[in-house]
Design an enzyme around this catalytic site. Structure first.
Site, short mmCIF file in Angstrom:
data_model
loop_
_atom_site.label_atom_id
_atom_site.label_comp_id
_atom_site.label_asym_id
_atom_site.label_seq_id
_atom_site.Cartn_x
_atom_site.Cartn_y
_atom_site.Cartn_z
CG MET A 109 -1.42 -1.33 1.57
SD MET A 109 -3.13 -1.39 1.19
CE MET A 109 -3.43 -3.08 1.66
NE ARG A 350 8.37 -3.87 8.67
CZ ARG A 350 8.03 -3.47 7.45
NH1 ARG A 350 6.77 -3.29 7.15
NH2 ARG A 350 8.94 -3.26 6.54
CG HIS A 480 9.45 -4.97 -3.75
ND1 HIS A 480 9.42 -6.01 -4.64
CD2 HIS A 480 8.24 -4.96 -3.13
CE1 HIS A 480 8.25 -6.60 -4.59
NE2 HIS A 480 7.51 -5.98 -3.68
CB CYS A 871 -0.74 -41.52 8.58
SG CYS A 871 -2.22 -42.21 7.85
P1 ADP Z 1 5.65 1.25 3.89
O1 ADP Z 1 4.63 0.48 4.62
O2 ADP Z 1 5.66 1.01 2.44
O3 ADP Z 1 6.98 1.15 4.53
P2 ADP Z 1 5.34 3.76 5.20
O4 ADP Z 1 3.99 4.22 5.58
O5 ADP Z 1 6.17 3.20 6.28
O6 ADP Z 1 5.20 2.76 4.00
O7 ADP Z 1 6.03 5.00 4.56
C1 ADP Z 1 7.13 4.91 3.72
C2 ADP Z 1 8.14 5.95 4.06
O8 ADP Z 1 7.59 7.23 4.07
C3 ADP Z 1 8.71 5.80 5.44
O9 ADP Z 1 9.75 4.87 5.46
C4 ADP Z 1 9.21 7.17 5.74
O10 ADP Z 1 10.51 7.34 5.25
C5 ADP Z 1 8.25 8.06 5.00
N1 ADP Z 1 7.33 8.62 5.95
C6 ADP Z 1 6.17 8.12 6.37
N2 ADP Z 1 5.59 8.91 7.29
C7 ADP Z 1 6.43 9.96 7.46
C8 ADP Z 1 6.43 11.11 8.29
N3 ADP Z 1 5.45 11.34 9.15
N4 ADP Z 1 7.45 11.96 8.18
C9 ADP Z 1 8.45 11.70 7.32
N5 ADP Z 1 8.52 10.66 6.53
C10 ADP Z 1 7.53 9.77 6.59
MG MG Z 2 7.36 1.51 6.35
#
Ligand code: ADP
Ligand code: MG
Ligand code: MG
Length: 913
Positions: A109, A350, A480, A871
């Protein structure tokens, strides 16, 4: 009171609504953001829109009414906390909008950053920060992401349109990197972007931040059902989730100068398992720049050597926080962070993904506090029980995978190398396109492929799944391809920069040489080396030690870890694990893997070996009892010899032998040429063979003349097999090895069938035992594999001393799905969620499982000590094993190489309670 759909986090424990236990409704990301806030880890504050809102959206096609109202309330709270306002002309608040389901789905996503940028607020941002360059950089990124992620699915717009404009302007101003563009040049780019947006979407770029927010939340919800998301969930067997949450979060900026950075890190190495933090970061960058591989990221180890002292300080703090998080979660973490002008923010944590080796190593090291390779001391984070719960069956399975023969590999020169992103060895034919890989695999499941791509994206997951290994020319350890491959335990090499890929021509070239699609290459995912041709592989140290009797392998650290896990498994589990084995060699291997008996010895395999098939065929062709008896007599010594070997190998452990099961036509030839050959061998006319083959033809052989039905028609079969088993038992026991034969009658549906054959078995067996004055004790039981047998199990247990659930047939007959034909419709069933999983792989608890439970209960109501086991293939599948434990079976039985996995699952089931 209205239902709560929006949960605040940030501003300390007091203001934070959620915690880590709430991942079902906040998603993993949201729950962990809240948890970090509770633990005083620096996190930009925000709020999470729950998965329950997504479920309503999926269901009704629109938000729950209260949701947007609640968003406004929480947004006001956030604005107050931050002292900024969304869309403000002076000091605007910017937001990120991030998806996140209960289980992580990397890259599935998309995230929108810098939301709230408008023509008005960009000026406010420039003024408030004194950094107009960052302001326009954020604005252009926002238009790009919003256009691509939010409007892309509803228009012709996508990221490439913006990418082109960026390349153009870089050329125009001779900027090498994005960071070389000035504020004015970026402002010009913003105008270009807005024009591109308008051209494709048909409307101007929205200047109302609330509208931007609403559309973005929509897009996240919509992305839940995109093809790639659905496919990822199917491939990873992710079921039972109601939707994704949406995390709205205050933006922090890693792109405001050289005292800023953004990156990803792991508390321990996910491929080797080494307990050392690793990660990558980019200075003056934002968001997905790291993952996208636009610039080459810097190794996290280097952060302490940065010139900027703000970065150094933040880097050190990062390492401390990572250690704290690992301790807090009691598991290695995968974190995302951003440093804004020397101040560190954690954006995500995580449980880290890892390959099997790392999974086992982490568990053992977290519990023992000793580095398994070096012997160095490490923090103890878990006890043995907790540690064992973190190991997955697939981890152990991977440890049994082959690795390249070291000597053979040393002789080869790699054509190129990349990052060792997913260890193990893989050999296969080059394929450059994911769809093609998927199709080739579908056509020929034995086809071994190596998917070679520039980089991979979520669209490639199908092809990656079909390949033995993945090779990419760009991207780092956190790209990825790397993340997905590690999650699957797949061999993967990333960022092999020397590799040139020409998808159109179907070639790859490196070092002046060109290789075509279809040519074989070998990947060493543990070193990152790529070779042309096939390198022979070598057994894992565990297999070498246990199966091949290699003494040196027993000293290998990987083998030693396996031993620790095995010890734990045996200590905690309460049921036995047996094996399905038909030969002395298999029996021996299975015992080495810890099997405590044979749960299924199929006798039909013995009928095929060598020239025995000739006598079997003679038996089948016989017209008179006399001829039949003569043929059968010849088989007796062979079977007896096999049983002697197996009983010896099992050395006192119980052995369940199943009487002949398959329909007789399986023993006859099917082509004219083979029939001719058979006729000649048996000196009978060809017509006789042809007639018999025609006679034995059945419309539904699986429901035909097989199992106990064969022995009821030809009691001599049952007599011979019983004789072979008992005579072998007597013989082996005479020599001092205890034997516990359990004679199993297959495929009964009524007690009368069992009674008929039980009498024969006992008559023959008792007579032999009496004549030989032997003390051999045997049991007679049955397989429960026909629903009727399960339904009448109380009656069946009057005769049967044990039940063994043949869940392959039981599943087949309960669903009415032919096991061999399910392939034609199973994919549709999984896609449409008519089935959540393949019932032949994982036991269907509510249907087939109910029959098993019922049969156990009913059976034991007649015979309280009735021994029950399983089995079918399910006996080696972790979830099914857990079901068997809960159902009160005495043992599970599975193929030799799955025995360690079943032992682990049995222990975990016992610990789960
Ligand atoms: P994914 O699930 O694909 O990792 P994320 O929601 O973690 O997507 O967002 C991807 C990237 O966007 C994060 O790794 C971060 O670098 C950037 N990002 C997300 N939220 C913020 C935020 N509040 N401020 C700065 N960068 C953000
Ligand atoms: Mg992320
Ligand atoms: Mg069967």
């Amino acid at each position: 009171m209205a239902k709560k759909y929006v949960y605040f986090y940030g501003g300390g424990k007091k203001m934070t609504d959620g915690d880590r236990t709430m991942r079902e409704i906040l998603g993993g990301k949201g729950a962990n953001l809240a948890e970090m806030c509770n633990a005083d880890v620096p996190v930009p504050p925000g709020f999470t829109v729950s998965t329950e809102a997504c479920a309503v959206y999926e269901d009704k096609g629109s938000y729950p009414k209260e949701m947007m109202q609640q968003v406004k309330v929480e947004l006001a709270k956030l604005e107050k906390l931050e002292g900024k306002k969304l869309g403000d002309a002076k000091n605007p608040l910017l937001l990120s909008v991030r998806s996140g389901a209960a289980q992580s789905m990397p890259g599935m996503m998309d995230t929108v950053l810098n939301l709230g940028m408008t023509d008005k607020s960009v000026k406010g941002f420039a003024e408030a920060t004194g950094n107009p360059r960052a302001a326009y950089d954020c604005y252009r990124r926002f238009i790009d992401m919003f256009g691509d992620v939010v409007m892309g699915p509803y228009s012709t717009l996508n990221h490439h349109h913006f990418e082109e404009a960026l390349t153009k302007i870089k050329k125009k101003y001779k900027a090498k990197q994005d960071t070389d563009l000035t504020a004015e040049q970026l402002a010009e780019l913003v105008d270009d972007y807005k024009a591109i947006y308008k051209k494709h979407v048909g409307k101007p770029f929205p200047q109302d931040p609330m509208k931007q927010l609403e559309l973005s939340i929509n897009a996240v919800f919509d992305s839940w059902q995109t093809e790639r998301a659905v496919k990822y969930r199917i491939l990873n067997k992710i079921t039972g989730l109601i939707g994704t949450a949406v995390n709205v979060q205050t933006m922090v900026f890693g792109n405001m100068g050289d005292d800023c950075a953004t990156g990803v890190a792991f508390t321990r190495d996910g491929s080797t398992g080494e307990a050392k933090p690793m990660g990558e970061y980019l200075v003056n960058a934002q968001g997905e720049d790291v993952v996208a591989g636009i610039r080459t990221p810097i190794n996290l180890d280097e952060i302490v050597n940065e010139e900027d002292q703000g970065l150094v300080k933040a880097g050190k703090q990062l390492l401390k926080i990572m250690a704290k998080l690992e301790k807090h979660y009691k598991y290695p973490q995968d974190v995302e962070f951003t440093i804004q002008q020397g101040k560190l923010y954690m954006l995500q944590t995580r449980n880290a993904k890892r390959v099997g080796l790392a999974g086992v190593r982490w568990a053992v090291e977290m519990a023992t506090g000793v580095d398994q390779m070096t012997g160095e001391k490490l923090p103890k984070l878990l006890n043995a029980k907790e540690a064992l719960m973190t190991v997955q069956g697939s981890d152990l399975e991977q440890l049994l995978f082959p690795i390249f023969d070291a000597k053979a590999e040393a002789k080869q020169t790699p054509i190129c190398s990349g990052l060792p992103a997913g260890p193990g060895a893989a050999v296969g034919a080059i394929v450059l396109n994911s769809d093609k890989a998927e199709q080739m695999k579908k056509k020929n499941p034995n086809q071994k492929l190596i998917l070679v791509r520039h980089e991979t994206s979520p669209e490639d997951v199908g092809g990656m799944g079909a390949a033995e290994g993945i090779l990419t020319s760009t991207g780092g350890m956190t790209s990825h391809a790397a993340v997905v491959a590690r999650g699957w335990g797949k061999c993967c090499i990333c960022g092999a920069g020397d590799l040139k890929i020409n998808e159109k021509k179907g070639t790859i070239s490196v070092g002046g040489k060109t290789y075509k699609e279809g040519e074989t290459i070998s990947l060493n995912g543990s070193t990152g080396k790529v070779y042309v041709g096939e390198i022979p592989s070598e057994s894992s140290p565990i297999v070498a030690a246990l199966v091949e009797g290699n003494k040196a392998a027993k000293k290998h650290w990987i083998y030693k870890m396996y031993e620790v896990v095995s010890e734990w498994s045996d200590k905690f589990r309460k049921i036995n694990v047996r094996t399905n084995a038909d030969s002395p060699a298999d029996s021996k291997n299975a015992r080495a893997f810890g099997a405590e008996g044979i749960g299924l010895c199929r006798t039909e395999h013995m009928f095929f070996e060598g020239d025995r098939i000739t006598d079997v065929r003679r038996f089948i062709l016989a017209d008179t009892d006399k001829e039949r008896n003569a043929a059968i007599k010849k088989l007796l010594p062979h079977q007896r010899k096999d049983f002697v070997g197996i009983f010896k190998a099992m050395d006192g452990l119980p052995v369940t032998v199943r009487l002949l099961d398959p329909p007789l036509h399986e023993f006859l030839p099917h082509t004219e040429a083979d029939m001719k050959k058979m006729a000649k061998e048996l000196s009978v006319p060809l017509s006789k063979v042809q007639e018999r083959v025609a006679e034995l033809h059945e419309f539904n052989p699986m429901l035909g003349h097989r199992g106990c039905r064969l022995s009821i028609t030809y009691p001599v079969l049952c007599e011979m097999q019983t004789r072979a088993i008992i005579e072998a038992a007597v013989k082996v026991q005479e020599k001092g090895t205890k034997v516990l034969p359990e004679i199993m009658i297959p495929l009964i549906g009524t007690k009368a069938e069992l009674d008929y054959l039980e009498k024969i078995v006992r008559r023959v067996a008792d007579e032999i035992i009496k004549t030989k004055k032997s003390k051999v004790k045997y049991m007679v039981g049955t397989m429960i594999e026909i629903p009727r047998a399960a339904l009448t199990a109380d009656q069946v247990a009057e005769t049967a001393e044990f039940f063994s659930f043949g869940t392959n047939d039981l599943t087949q007959m309960t669903f009415g799905y032919s096991r061999d034909d399910i392939g034609s419709f199973l994919p549709d069933y999984l896609e449409e969620k008519i089935l959540e999983t393949d019932p032949f792989q994982q036991i269907d608890e509510s249907g087939v499982g109910q029959l098993v439970e019922m049969a156990v209960q009913k059976g034991r109501s007649t015979r309280p000590k009735l021994k029950c086991g399983i089995c079918g293939e399910h006996g080696g599948e972790p979830n099914s094993v857990k079901f068997c434990v809960r159902t009160g079976l005495d043992y599970v039985s599975c193929s030799p190489y799955r025995v360690p996995i079943a032992r682990l699952a049995a222990a975990q089931a016992a610990l789960e309670g």
